[in-house]
Design a protein around this motif. Structure first.
Motif, PDB file in Angstrom:
ATOM      1  N   HIS A  97      42.028  15.100  -5.540  1.00  0.00           N
ATOM      2  CA  HIS A  97      40.872  15.478  -4.726  1.00  0.00           C
ATOM      3  C   HIS A  97      40.967  14.780  -3.372  1.00  0.00           C
ATOM      4  CE1 HIS A  97      38.602  17.312  -8.085  1.00  0.00           C
ATOM      5  NE2 HIS A  97      39.162  16.363  -8.818  1.00  0.00           N
ATOM      6  N   LEU A  98      40.731  15.521  -2.304  1.00  0.00           N
ATOM      7  CA  LEU A  98      40.736  14.950  -0.958  1.00  0.00           C
ATOM      8  C   LEU A  98      39.447  15.337  -0.248  1.00  0.00           C
ATOM      9  CD1 LEU A  98      42.009  13.530   1.493  1.00  0.00           C
ATOM     10  CD2 LEU A  98      43.256  15.637   1.979  1.00  0.00           C
ATOM     11  N   ALA A  99      38.599  14.336   0.000  1.00  0.00           N
ATOM     12  CA  ALA A  99      37.351  14.566   0.736  1.00  0.00           C
ATOM     13  C   ALA A  99      37.584  14.210   2.196  1.00  0.00           C
ATOM     14  CB  ALA A  99      36.237  13.708   0.156  1.00  0.00           C
ATOM     15  N   ILE A 100      37.269  15.137   3.085  1.00  0.00           N
ATOM     16  CA  ILE A 100      37.478  14.928   4.521  1.00  0.00           C
ATOM     17  C   ILE A 100      36.128  14.823   5.206  1.00  0.00           C
ATOM     18  CG2 ILE A 100      38.478  15.884   6.630  1.00  0.00           C
ATOM     19  CD1 ILE A 100      40.536  17.322   4.860  1.00  0.00           C
ATOM     20  N   GLY A 101      35.948  13.753   5.978  1.00  0.00           N
ATOM     21  CA  GLY A 101      34.673  13.519   6.643  1.00  0.00           C
ATOM     22  C   GLY A 101      34.855  13.157   8.098  1.00  0.00           C
ATOM     23  N   GLY A 102      33.771  12.775   8.744  1.00  0.00           N
ATOM     24  CA  GLY A 102      33.810  12.393  10.151  1.00  0.00           C
ATOM     25  C   GLY A 102      34.138  13.563  11.051  1.00  0.00           C
ATOM     26  N   GLY A 103      34.560  13.253  12.269  1.00  0.00           N
ATOM     27  CA  GLY A 103      34.873  14.298  13.235  1.00  0.00           C
ATOM     28  C   GLY A 103      35.979  15.224  12.774  1.00  0.00           C
ATOM     29  N   MET A 104      36.929  14.695  11.969  1.00  0.00           N
ATOM     30  CA  MET A 104      38.037  15.551  11.548  1.00  0.00           C
ATOM     31  C   MET A 104      37.562  16.671  10.618  1.00  0.00           C
ATOM     32  SD  MET A 104      40.346  13.400   8.866  1.00  0.00           S
ATOM     33  CE  MET A 104      40.841  12.222  10.114  1.00  0.00           C
TER      34      MET A 104
ATOM     35  N   ASN B 246      35.003  18.432  11.100  1.00  0.00           N
ATOM     36  CA  ASN B 246      34.586  19.518  11.997  1.00  0.00           C
ATOM     37  C   ASN B 246      35.768  20.406  12.367  1.00  0.00           C
ATOM     38  OD1 ASN B 246      32.098  18.221  11.956  1.00  0.00           O
ATOM     39  ND2 ASN B 246      32.455  17.161  13.900  1.00  0.00           N
ATOM     40  N   THR B 247      36.923  19.779  12.572  1.00  0.00           N
ATOM     41  CA  THR B 247      38.123  20.552  12.897  1.00  0.00           C
ATOM     42  C   THR B 247      38.482  21.491  11.747  1.00  0.00           C
ATOM     43  OG1 THR B 247      38.939  18.778  14.331  1.00  0.00           O
ATOM     44  CG2 THR B 247      40.561  20.378  13.553  1.00  0.00           C
TER      45      THR B 247
ATOM     46  N   LYS C 266      42.429  19.579  -4.565  1.00  0.00           N
ATOM     47  CA  LYS C 266      41.152  20.204  -4.197  1.00  0.00           C
ATOM     48  C   LYS C 266      40.610  19.513  -2.950  1.00  0.00           C
ATOM     49  CE  LYS C 266      37.050  22.244  -4.794  1.00  0.00           C
ATOM     50  NZ  LYS C 266      36.838  23.643  -4.420  1.00  0.00           N
ATOM     51  N   ILE C 267      40.444  20.282  -1.881  1.00  0.00           N
ATOM     52  CA  ILE C 267      39.891  19.737  -0.630  1.00  0.00           C
ATOM     53  C   ILE C 267      38.372  19.876  -0.650  1.00  0.00           C
ATOM     54  CG2 ILE C 267      39.785  19.977   1.880  1.00  0.00           C
ATOM     55  CD1 ILE C 267      42.504  19.286   1.562  1.00  0.00           C
ATOM     56  N   HIS C 268      37.678  18.796  -0.269  1.00  0.00           N
ATOM     57  CA  HIS C 268      36.213  18.804  -0.225  1.00  0.00           C
ATOM     58  C   HIS C 268      35.766  18.611   1.226  1.00  0.00           C
ATOM     59  CE1 HIS C 268      35.945  18.425  -4.652  1.00  0.00           C
ATOM     60  NE2 HIS C 268      37.050  17.714  -4.504  1.00  0.00           N
ATOM     61  N   LEU C 269      35.167  19.640   1.787  1.00  0.00           N
ATOM     62  CA  LEU C 269      34.597  19.581   3.138  1.00  0.00           C
ATOM     63  C   LEU C 269      33.072  19.554   3.024  1.00  0.00           C
ATOM     64  CD1 LEU C 269      36.859  22.238   4.929  1.00  0.00           C
ATOM     65  CD2 LEU C 269      36.993  19.748   5.143  1.00  0.00           C
ATOM     66  N   PRO C 270      32.379  19.128   4.075  1.00  0.00           N
ATOM     67  CA  PRO C 270      30.915  19.109   4.011  1.00  0.00           C
ATOM     68  C   PRO C 270      30.337  20.501   3.747  1.00  0.00           C
ATOM     69  CG  PRO C 270      31.703  17.855   5.905  1.00  0.00           C
ATOM     70  CD  PRO C 270      32.899  18.583   5.347  1.00  0.00           C
ATOM     71  N   VAL C 271      29.304  20.547   2.894  1.00  0.00           N
ATOM     72  CA  VAL C 271      28.578  21.805   2.666  1.00  0.00           C
ATOM     73  C   VAL C 271      27.251  21.789   3.408  1.00  0.00           C
ATOM     74  CG1 VAL C 271      29.675  22.319   0.461  1.00  0.00           C
ATOM     75  CG2 VAL C 271      27.595  20.901   0.504  1.00  0.00           C
ATOM     76  N   ASP C 272      26.778  20.580   3.727  1.00  0.00           N
ATOM     77  CA  ASP C 272      25.609  20.438   4.609  1.00  0.00           C
ATOM     78  C   ASP C 272      25.868  19.253   5.534  1.00  0.00           C
ATOM     79  OD1 ASP C 272      25.363  18.471   2.658  1.00  0.00           O
ATOM     80  OD2 ASP C 272      23.175  18.573   2.591  1.00  0.00           O
TER      81      ASP C 272
ATOM     82  N   CYS D  11      25.131  24.789  12.178  1.00  0.00           N
ATOM     83  CA  CYS D  11      24.946  23.871  13.310  1.00  0.00           C
ATOM     84  C   CYS D  11      24.508  24.644  14.553  1.00  0.00           C
ATOM     85  CB  CYS D  11      26.245  23.113  13.607  1.00  0.00           C
ATOM     86  SG  CYS D  11      26.134  21.967  15.009  1.00  0.00           S
ATOM     87  N   PRO D  12      23.356  24.316  15.138  1.00  0.00           N
ATOM     88  CA  PRO D  12      22.913  25.000  16.362  1.00  0.00           C
ATOM     89  C   PRO D  12      23.921  24.828  17.497  1.00  0.00           C
ATOM     90  CG  PRO D  12      21.110  23.741  15.391  1.00  0.00           C
ATOM     91  CD  PRO D  12      22.352  23.335  14.674  1.00  0.00           C
ATOM     92  N   ALA D  13      23.986  25.787  18.380  1.00  0.00           N
ATOM     93  CA  ALA D  13      24.971  25.782  19.466  1.00  0.00           C
ATOM     94  C   ALA D  13      24.812  24.576  20.397  1.00  0.00           C
ATOM     95  CB  ALA D  13      24.872  27.072  20.263  1.00  0.00           C
ATOM     96  N   ASP D  14      23.565  24.042  20.492  1.00  0.00           N
ATOM     97  CA  ASP D  14      23.336  22.924  21.410  1.00  0.00           C
ATOM     98  C   ASP D  14      23.303  21.572  20.696  1.00  0.00           C
ATOM     99  OD1 ASP D  14      20.979  23.328  20.031  1.00  0.00           O
ATOM    100  OD2 ASP D  14      19.682  22.928  21.763  1.00  0.00           O
ATOM    101  N   ALA D  15      23.738  21.548  19.433  1.00  0.00           N
ATOM    102  CA  ALA D  15      23.687  20.310  18.653  1.00  0.00           C
ATOM    103  C   ALA D  15      25.086  19.869  18.243  1.00  0.00           C
ATOM    104  CB  ALA D  15      22.813  20.507  17.413  1.00  0.00           C
ATOM    105  N   MET D  16      25.163  18.667  17.693  1.00  0.00           N
ATOM    106  CA  MET D  16      26.453  18.142  17.222  1.00  0.00           C
ATOM    107  C   MET D  16      26.280  17.563  15.820  1.00  0.00           C
ATOM    108  SD  MET D  16      26.676  14.703  19.613  1.00  0.00           S
ATOM    109  CE  MET D  16      25.772  15.407  21.001  1.00  0.00           C
ATOM    110  N   ILE D  17      27.333  17.708  15.016  1.00  0.00           N
ATOM    111  CA  ILE D  17      27.332  17.156  13.662  1.00  0.00           C
ATOM    112  C   ILE D  17      27.667  15.664  13.735  1.00  0.00           C
ATOM    113  CG2 ILE D  17      28.474  17.223  11.412  1.00  0.00           C
ATOM    114  CD1 ILE D  17      29.123  20.211  12.040  1.00  0.00           C
ATOM    115  N   LEU D  18      26.785  14.831  13.173  1.00  0.00           N
ATOM    116  CA  LEU D  18      27.006  13.386  13.227  1.00  0.00           C
ATOM    117  C   LEU D  18      27.129  12.736  11.851  1.00  0.00           C
ATOM    118  CD1 LEU D  18      24.683  12.318  16.195  1.00  0.00           C
ATOM    119  CD2 LEU D  18      27.136  12.777  16.211  1.00  0.00           C
ATOM    120  N   ASP D  19      26.893  13.515  10.795  1.00  0.00           N
ATOM    121  CA  ASP D  19      27.043  12.949   9.459  1.00  0.00           C
ATOM    122  C   ASP D  19      27.114  14.067   8.429  1.00  0.00           C
ATOM    123  OD1 ASP D  19      27.341  10.900   7.624  1.00  0.00           O
ATOM    124  OD2 ASP D  19      25.212  10.364   7.532  1.00  0.00           O
ATOM    125  N   ALA D  20      27.613  13.719   7.259  1.00  0.00           N
ATOM    126  CA  ALA D  20      27.568  14.651   6.131  1.00  0.00           C
ATOM    127  C   ALA D  20      26.159  14.618   5.551  1.00  0.00           C
ATOM    128  CB  ALA D  20      28.595  14.250   5.079  1.00  0.00           C
ATOM    129  N   GLY D  21      25.733  15.735   4.970  1.00  0.00           N
ATOM    130  CA  GLY D  21      24.385  15.832   4.429  1.00  0.00           C
ATOM    131  C   GLY D  21      24.270  15.362   2.991  1.00  0.00           C
TER     132      GLY D  21
END
Length: 396
Positions: free
Chosen positions: A214-221, A223-224, A259-265, A286-296
């Motif tokens: 299992h690989l959980a990917i977080g942070g700015g990466m 988003n990519t 199994k890759i785990h990306l944020p769902v919220d 994610c709204p067009a004028d907002a930025m993701i700063l954490d996993a939900g």
């Protein structure tokens, strides 16, 4: 594992050249964090208990082959004496007569600290002549500096090939922990990888998808990777030019059964600052004028469930902008769960990397992890599957 420890080598009556990492932060001539010094104490004490004379070789800062007085290890001697509770004899060079004089002057139970190895240009060039000069000083070589093991320097690689050698206690602990995490781990294995950019952790991700379940990917990466899956992320940090690379990593993971785990919220805000007004939305919302700063919270809940199914966890990097409240919530919650599972005996947890250590300390979870590496670059290169010259030399 192929390398010897202090238990495997006779030290009585020997001069033990001991490579350590005491490259500590200083301010106004005083050491401000003694963590690295504290970590070498068991090795030094063990050498003395076994009848050896410890002679410490180390670098400090980046003098680039020149004598820079403010980068002298002499400044660190008082903190070393305090940590060891022993007399430290300082030698004004790490080779030659000054070094020999310091070694001869040290009595039973004393510790010798030689001058910054990087005052010699040959150190970082792994000059055989410099390594030979160092070897003349002692009978045995002990490497206790895993954090410098990714460098093929005279004192980390060259010297190891010239004398009987062993791993110090800190090096031994690092190597055993890393082998337990990726070498011959208890499965299933989960890796948590966070951070800002995919581009800085390409080799790491490529190696992990072939080795973990299992690989959980977080942070700015993360988003990519969301962008690579066709999800809009507003003004979030994302390397859009790395989308093809992200897709290639996802494809490789499918091939290897990882199994890759990306944020769902996610937690979004309009400003990158502490306590900025925020909201929880789906990963695709994610709204067009907002930025993701954490996993939900739903993402965190899922990661906790995966951890509960696993027996080994490797952690490198935070899940969000952990340096800003409340965007540290996902990292803190996941870290606390990893700590709880480790305390319960159901999880082997190994973590490393600068931001990782800071994040786990902030979460109050660090003390319960099985092992936390402070090695930085060496830890990352090991996770990338690279051979570390300082370790390879112990096996040669």
């Amino acid at each position: 594992m192929g390398w010897k420890t202090l238990d495997d080598i006779a030290l009585a009556g020997t001069v033990v050249l001991t490579r350590v990492d005491i490259n500590v932060p200083m301010e106004a001539g005083r050491v401000t964090d003694t963590t690295r010094i504290d970590k070498i104490v068991p090795t030094v004490e063990d050498i003395i208990a076994r009848g050896g004379k410890p002679v410490l070789l180390a670098h400090f800062d980046r003098p680039k082959g020149k004598v820079v007085p403010e980068m002298s290890l002499g400044h660190i001697a008082p903190a070393l004496e305090a940590a060891l509770g022993r007399k430290v004899v300082f030698g004004s060079d790490c080779v030659g007569e000054a070094a020999k004089t310091a070694i001869a002057a040290a009595g039973p139970g004393d510790v010798v600290l030689l001058e910054n190895t990087r005052f010699h240009a040959g150190e970082e060039k792994n000059d055989p002549a410099l390594a030979a000069q160092m070897a003349e000083l002692g009978d045995v070589y002990v490497n206790d500096a895993f954090s410098a093991a990714h460098r093929a320097h005279a004192s980390t690689e060259g010297l190891a090939r010239l004398l009987p050698k062993a791993a110090g206690r800190l090096m031994e602990a690092e190597l055993k922990a890393l082998d337990a995490a990726l070498g011959s781990p208890r499965r299933p294995v989960m890796a948590v990888v966070g951070g800002a950019k995919v581009s800085t952790k390409l080799e790491l991700l490529g190696n992990l998808v072939a080795k973990v379940d299992h690989l959980a990917i977080g942070g700015g990466m993360a988003n990519t990777f969301l962008v690579a899956e066709g999800i809009e992320v507003g003004k979030s940090l994302a390397e859009r030019d790395m989308a093809d690379t992200a897709r290639a990593i996802l494809a490789k993971a499918k091939e290897t059964g990882c199994k890759i785990h990306l944020p769902v919220d996610v937690v979004v805000a309009r400003e990158f600052k502490a306590n900025a007004p925020s909201q929880i939305v789906s990963a695709s919302g994610c709204p067009a004028d907002a930025m993701i700063l954490d996993a939900g919270p739903e993402t965190v809940s899922r990661l906790k469930n995966v951890m509960a199914q696993c027996e080994t966890l490797i952690w490198n990097g935070p899940l969000g902008a952990f340096e800003l409240t409340p965007f540290d919530a996902a990292t803190v919650a996941a870290a606390k769960e990893a700590a709880r599972l480790t305390r319960a005996g159901s999880l082997i947890s190994v973590a490393g990397g600068g931001d990782t250590v800071a994040a786990l300390n902030q979460a109050g979870a660090a003390a319960d992890f099985t092992f936390i590496s402070t090695a930085g670059g060496a830890f990352l290169e090991w996770m990338e599957g690279k051979e570390l010259p300082g370790v390879a030399a112990l096996l040669a």
